[in-house]
Design a protein around this motif. Sequence first.
Motif, PDB file in Angstrom:
ATOM      1  N   LYS A 172       0.842  -1.188   0.000  1.00  0.00           N
ATOM      2  CA  LYS A 172       0.000   0.000   0.000  1.00  0.00           C
ATOM      3  C   LYS A 172       0.883   1.245   0.000  1.00  0.00           C
ATOM      4  O   LYS A 172       1.746   1.406   0.854  1.00  0.00           O
ATOM      5  N   CYS A 173       0.655   2.124  -0.965  1.00  0.00           N
ATOM      6  CA  CYS A 173       1.388   3.387  -1.055  1.00  0.00           C
ATOM      7  C   CYS A 173       0.414   4.522  -0.765  1.00  0.00           C
ATOM      8  O   CYS A 173      -0.478   4.806  -1.577  1.00  0.00           O
ATOM      9  N   PHE A 174       0.559   5.147   0.391  1.00  0.00           N
ATOM     10  CA  PHE A 174      -0.350   6.222   0.780  1.00  0.00           C
ATOM     11  C   PHE A 174       0.027   7.507   0.054  1.00  0.00           C
ATOM     12  O   PHE A 174       1.202   7.786  -0.188  1.00  0.00           O
ATOM     13  N   VAL A 175      -0.978   8.306  -0.294  1.00  0.00           N
ATOM     14  CA  VAL A 175      -0.771   9.515  -1.091  1.00  0.00           C
ATOM     15  C   VAL A 175      -1.381  10.704  -0.356  1.00  0.00           C
ATOM     16  O   VAL A 175      -2.554  11.039  -0.555  1.00  0.00           O
ATOM     17  N   PRO A 176      -0.599  11.364   0.511  1.00  0.00           N
ATOM     18  CA  PRO A 176      -1.111  12.558   1.199  1.00  0.00           C
ATOM     19  C   PRO A 176      -1.427  13.657   0.188  1.00  0.00           C
ATOM     20  O   PRO A 176      -0.795  13.753  -0.862  1.00  0.00           O
ATOM     21  N   GLY A 177      -2.414  14.468   0.489  1.00  0.00           N
ATOM     22  CA  GLY A 177      -2.731  15.619  -0.353  1.00  0.00           C
ATOM     23  C   GLY A 177      -3.645  15.328  -1.513  1.00  0.00           C
ATOM     24  O   GLY A 177      -3.904  16.218  -2.322  1.00  0.00           O
ATOM     25  N   ILE A 178      -4.167  14.103  -1.622  1.00  0.00           N
ATOM     26  CA  ILE A 178      -4.984  13.769  -2.777  1.00  0.00           C
ATOM     27  C   ILE A 178      -6.297  14.538  -2.771  1.00  0.00           C
ATOM     28  O   ILE A 178      -6.922  14.716  -3.822  1.00  0.00           O
ATOM     29  N   ASN A 179      -6.722  15.013  -1.610  1.00  0.00           N
ATOM     30  CA  ASN A 179      -7.951  15.815  -1.544  1.00  0.00           C
ATOM     31  C   ASN A 179      -7.661  17.243  -1.086  1.00  0.00           C
ATOM     32  O   ASN A 179      -8.521  17.924  -0.542  1.00  0.00           O
ATOM     33  N   ASP A 180      -6.426  17.701  -1.322  1.00  0.00           N
ATOM     34  CA  ASP A 180      -6.036  19.056  -0.943  1.00  0.00           C
ATOM     35  C   ASP A 180      -6.885  20.061  -1.711  1.00  0.00           C
ATOM     36  O   ASP A 180      -7.191  19.868  -2.887  1.00  0.00           O
ATOM     37  N   ARG A 181      -7.241  21.154  -1.054  1.00  0.00           N
ATOM     38  CA  ARG A 181      -8.066  22.150  -1.737  1.00  0.00           C
ATOM     39  C   ARG A 181      -7.249  22.968  -2.743  1.00  0.00           C
ATOM     40  O   ARG A 181      -7.806  23.637  -3.603  1.00  0.00           O
ATOM     41  N   ASN A 182      -5.906  22.912  -2.620  1.00  0.00           N
ATOM     42  CA  ASN A 182      -5.039  23.592  -3.575  1.00  0.00           C
ATOM     43  C   ASN A 182      -4.940  22.741  -4.839  1.00  0.00           C
ATOM     44  O   ASN A 182      -4.432  21.623  -4.802  1.00  0.00           O
ATOM     45  N   PRO A 183      -5.398  23.249  -5.991  1.00  0.00           N
ATOM     46  CA  PRO A 183      -5.397  22.433  -7.217  1.00  0.00           C
ATOM     47  C   PRO A 183      -4.003  21.941  -7.593  1.00  0.00           C
ATOM     48  O   PRO A 183      -3.855  20.817  -8.085  1.00  0.00           O
ATOM     49  N   ALA A 184      -2.983  22.763  -7.372  1.00  0.00           N
ATOM     50  CA  ALA A 184      -1.623  22.342  -7.730  1.00  0.00           C
ATOM     51  C   ALA A 184      -1.172  21.174  -6.859  1.00  0.00           C
ATOM     52  O   ALA A 184      -0.566  20.214  -7.350  1.00  0.00           O
ATOM     53  N   MET A 185      -1.464  21.254  -5.565  1.00  0.00           N
ATOM     54  CA  MET A 185      -1.097  20.165  -4.662  1.00  0.00           C
ATOM     55  C   MET A 185      -1.868  18.900  -5.006  1.00  0.00           C
ATOM     56  O   MET A 185      -1.336  17.792  -4.964  1.00  0.00           O
ATOM     57  N   ARG A 186      -3.144  19.080  -5.341  1.00  0.00           N
ATOM     58  CA  ARG A 186      -3.978  17.925  -5.677  1.00  0.00           C
ATOM     59  C   ARG A 186      -3.478  17.261  -6.968  1.00  0.00           C
ATOM     60  O   ARG A 186      -3.406  16.036  -7.062  1.00  0.00           O
ATOM     61  N   ALA A 187      -3.087  18.069  -7.941  1.00  0.00           N
ATOM     62  CA  ALA A 187      -2.573  17.525  -9.196  1.00  0.00           C
ATOM     63  C   ALA A 187      -1.255  16.793  -8.963  1.00  0.00           C
ATOM     64  O   ALA A 187      -1.011  15.737  -9.566  1.00  0.00           O
ATOM     65  N   PHE A 188      -0.418  17.337  -8.102  1.00  0.00           N
ATOM     66  CA  PHE A 188       0.850  16.668  -7.773  1.00  0.00           C
ATOM     67  C   PHE A 188       0.575  15.310  -7.144  1.00  0.00           C
ATOM     68  O   PHE A 188       1.221  14.308  -7.472  1.00  0.00           O
ATOM     69  N   ALA A 189      -0.406  15.270  -6.222  1.00  0.00           N
ATOM     70  CA  ALA A 189      -0.743  14.007  -5.561  1.00  0.00           C
ATOM     71  C   ALA A 189      -1.311  13.006  -6.556  1.00  0.00           C
ATOM     72  O   ALA A 189      -1.041  11.798  -6.457  1.00  0.00           O
ATOM     73  N   GLU A 190      -2.090  13.468  -7.523  1.00  0.00           N
ATOM     74  CA  GLU A 190      -2.632  12.563  -8.543  1.00  0.00           C
ATOM     75  C   GLU A 190      -1.504  11.949  -9.368  1.00  0.00           C
ATOM     76  O   GLU A 190      -1.529  10.752  -9.674  1.00  0.00           O
ATOM     77  N   ARG A 191      -0.515  12.768  -9.737  1.00  0.00           N
ATOM     78  CA  ARG A 191       0.620  12.232 -10.494  1.00  0.00           C
ATOM     79  C   ARG A 191       1.388  11.206  -9.662  1.00  0.00           C
ATOM     80  O   ARG A 191       1.828  10.172 -10.175  1.00  0.00           O
ATOM     81  N   ALA A 192       1.538  11.511  -8.368  1.00  0.00           N
ATOM     82  CA  ALA A 192       2.237  10.566  -7.483  1.00  0.00           C
ATOM     83  C   ALA A 192       1.471   9.252  -7.387  1.00  0.00           C
ATOM     84  O   ALA A 192       2.066   8.170  -7.363  1.00  0.00           O
ATOM     85  N   ALA A 193       0.147   9.326  -7.339  1.00  0.00           N
ATOM     86  CA  ALA A 193      -0.679   8.116  -7.239  1.00  0.00           C
ATOM     87  C   ALA A 193      -0.564   7.261  -8.493  1.00  0.00           C
ATOM     88  O   ALA A 193      -0.516   6.027  -8.420  1.00  0.00           O
ATOM     89  N   ILE A 194      -0.505   7.906  -9.647  1.00  0.00           N
ATOM     90  CA  ILE A 194      -0.376   7.173 -10.905  1.00  0.00           C
ATOM     91  C   ILE A 194       0.975   6.483 -10.986  1.00  0.00           C
ATOM     92  O   ILE A 194       1.101   5.334 -11.441  1.00  0.00           O
TER      93      ILE A 194
END
Length: 939
Positions: free
Chosen positions: A833-855
């Motif tokens: 399991k790889c946890f991804v902090p910030g995936i629901n961050d209200r900052n769009p840039a942070m959220r996009a970074f977390a999405e890339r990390a999840a992928i």
Amino acid sequence: MSEAPFKHVYLVDGSGFIFRAFHALPPMSNPDGVPVNAVFGFITMLMKLLTESDADRLAVIFDAGRATFRNEIYPDYKAHRPDPPEELIPQFSLIRDAVRAFNVSCVEMPGFEADDLIATYARQAAEMGAKVTIVSSDKDLMQLVGGRVGMFDPMKNRQIGPAEVFEKFSVSPDKVVDVQALAGDPTDNVPGVPGIGVKTAAQLINEYGDLDTLLARAGEIKQPKRRETLQSNAEAARISRQLVRLRNDVPVPEPLENFTVREPDRDVLLGFIDQQGFRSIRARLTNGQPAPAAGKPLSAPDSRISGAVVMPEATPGPVPAPVATDYELVVEIAALDRWIAAGRKAGIVAVDTETNSLDPLRCDLVGVSLALAPGRACYIPVLHNGGAAQGSLDLGGPEPGADGPKPLPKADIVKRLKLLLEDPAVLKVGHNIKFDLQVLGSCGLAVAPIDDTMLLSYVLESGAHGHGMDELSALYLGHKTITYGEVCGTGKAQITFDRVPLDKALAYAAEDADITLRLHGVLKPRLVAEHLVTVYETLERPLVPVLAAMERAGIKVDKAELQSMSVEFGRRMSDFERDICLLAGVEFNIGSPKQLGEILFEKLNLPGGKKSAKTGAWGTGADVLEQLAPLHPLPRKVLDWRQLAKLKSTYADALVDQINPATGRVHTSYAMAITSTGRLSSSDPNLQNIPIRTEEGRRIRRAFIAEPGFKLLSADYSQIELRLVAHVAGIQGLIEAFKNGADIHAITASQVFGVPVEGMDQSIRRKAKAINFGIIYGISAFGLAQQLGISNGEAKQYIDAYFARYPEIRHYMDRTKEQVKKQGWVETLFGRKCFVPGINDRNPAMRAFAERAAINAPIQGGAADIIKRAMIRLPDALAAEGLTARMLLQVHDELVFEVPEAEIEATRAVVKRVMEAAASLDVPLLVEVGVAASWAEAH
């Protein structure tokens, strides 16, 4: 001053709790489908505070709304703050309901911020003679600190007094308002004075005393630009002061007397908890009694927060009750024999070592601690006879080497410990036990079998939080451990552990073993419930002795080559410095970002410069210099100078100092619980970040050599991440290409751009290669355009064409993003399991970074798992063939071995076979093997 009818008032910054909880926890919803992750986190933090504080008055203070009296002073105040995330909005009222369910006072007032109410209540309580603790980490509240008023940061478990305020602002609390008025605050849209940050503001206030004096005497300031800025923005500074100064005269809606700490109504509280589906909170409140059957459970794994840390929880249960401790100092043979016998009978023992250095190959064993049951532990001193260090802080207690107890002879201790630590019927539990294996191995002890609580935590929660013992103790056991600084001191006054008095050494060392054993009892059972037994038992635990052996082996470096390299790099740096200053037309410190920024954007007037809102300095990072490089030769020369400076200091110079004089080799250390994807990281020295694409980086690798009569063998997985993408996403076109052994980049270029493979232009293949690798990391059209030197529009066309040809990868990306937003983590092929902090961050840039990390995480994590599987199998596979090669290094997808010259071909065959069989995928794994006298030539 009248005597207050209460002694200690706690004022909780409710908004701070809400946003910390919301952003820390993955999404979850109650049986009615309402989001409740912030509610859950808020409750957990409130419970912790109610349990641990000595408050006799406590209230949670909330903001009533965004509009306050400050908007009348400055209409744009907080105008740019984004609206709360949609999933948080329905939780605001539930959180207030939760506070009331705990029978805790809940206060808010329209027209004023929560900070103003806190300031008013703090003043009232202090004037009545009570102590006040403001529970918050908000810097705006630091102006209230002083006298009877202090702050407590629950996320860092840290008291904030005048010294901590000074540390942050460089002024005393009474001058914080003036500093903030000058520096402004872009978050709240407080204007401040342009170009003046906190550091400069503090210098000015300390020099002139206060804001009014500074503004009155601004004409005396020598720097023309600063003088003019202050004079022209004096009114903005005064307005800013009105905005940041907290009101302490608010006509508050409730008196302090109403904030009495009271027991909650059990039925009301449990009714609210059950409505939200918080099973683990109910269990903690009722000592594990189950809730009555009703409703559905949470739609995401229940979680618990303690301090700043968040983690999923598979088996709900209360935090263990405090444990009574019985720690024994073992300085007699009979007592040692008794502990050894008890440990062998118990079948499980926690073990921890104390040393006088963090280098396991150069340190001395100072002592060993053992724990057999919660609260029952001992400390066996080995080397406590140095006396107290001169000039050190007084740690109290008898000095070692004085008239107190003396350690047993080391030989006697080791002889008896061997019976326990090498007993195959006794499980030895450690926290980061790899270090202990090294230390005890130097004493001739081969410790096995083992368990590691750090790795248990890492497997269960990877990137969700840290995995240090102190943090886990607070998190799972509700226990604050004794810190190293408390027994050894800090800074210049710090002493080594062999000089710590035995009574303090006992308390610290025995607690380490005790906490390790207790954590083992909490964490190990979760592996089965959370389906992570395979990850721990096949990827992490068996890797510990493998890495310990690699670290002990080390690798030989050519000292003379490194020294020659250092001289050459230094000469070339001097040449660059001369050229750079000629281009600038003035001599300056190239290593100073401030001076470099002034040269680039003020003297040379290059475009695109941006100043930091915090410091007012020009940005001069590598990304900025890369953008400027086509416009002027100076930025490219600075980049080249920086690369040489880094290679010289980090490798050419540092590696010489890191050669172990006893072995003539450098011995890196592998951290197993740092990354969220399972990748290992290397330090002291870091051998994973040596550049390979530059000539200078390759030259550094040439300094890593084999011993006489041996060669270095490098085995590298070819395009393993691309192969994993093809497998995980089911990309048939790529799968077939890999099966056929085709040039994958040429095939991609052919299929995406419609050009034949035969006679293909290499520029087309290069574009396909950039897309192939870029897609794994979520490359944008802008990023691809920068990399290939094309327009954003053209780059977007390439990416669109890639997804049109390989729609499976788009489906994989969308599927992964949807999954991670629901559960907060993604999974590798092998179940990590790889946890991804910030995936629901209200900052769009942070959220996009977390999405890339999840992928990327299942791909990068899958590659990490595969090479770990190979590393675990290789020692036995080599031994089975009678081969004596030693595995020395792991660098991303590469393994490096030292091989006797007579065994090279046999070793090559075994290594290639084992590595290529480490995983069964829809595409074949391919390992490329090279052999040479140096690492650079072998790779």
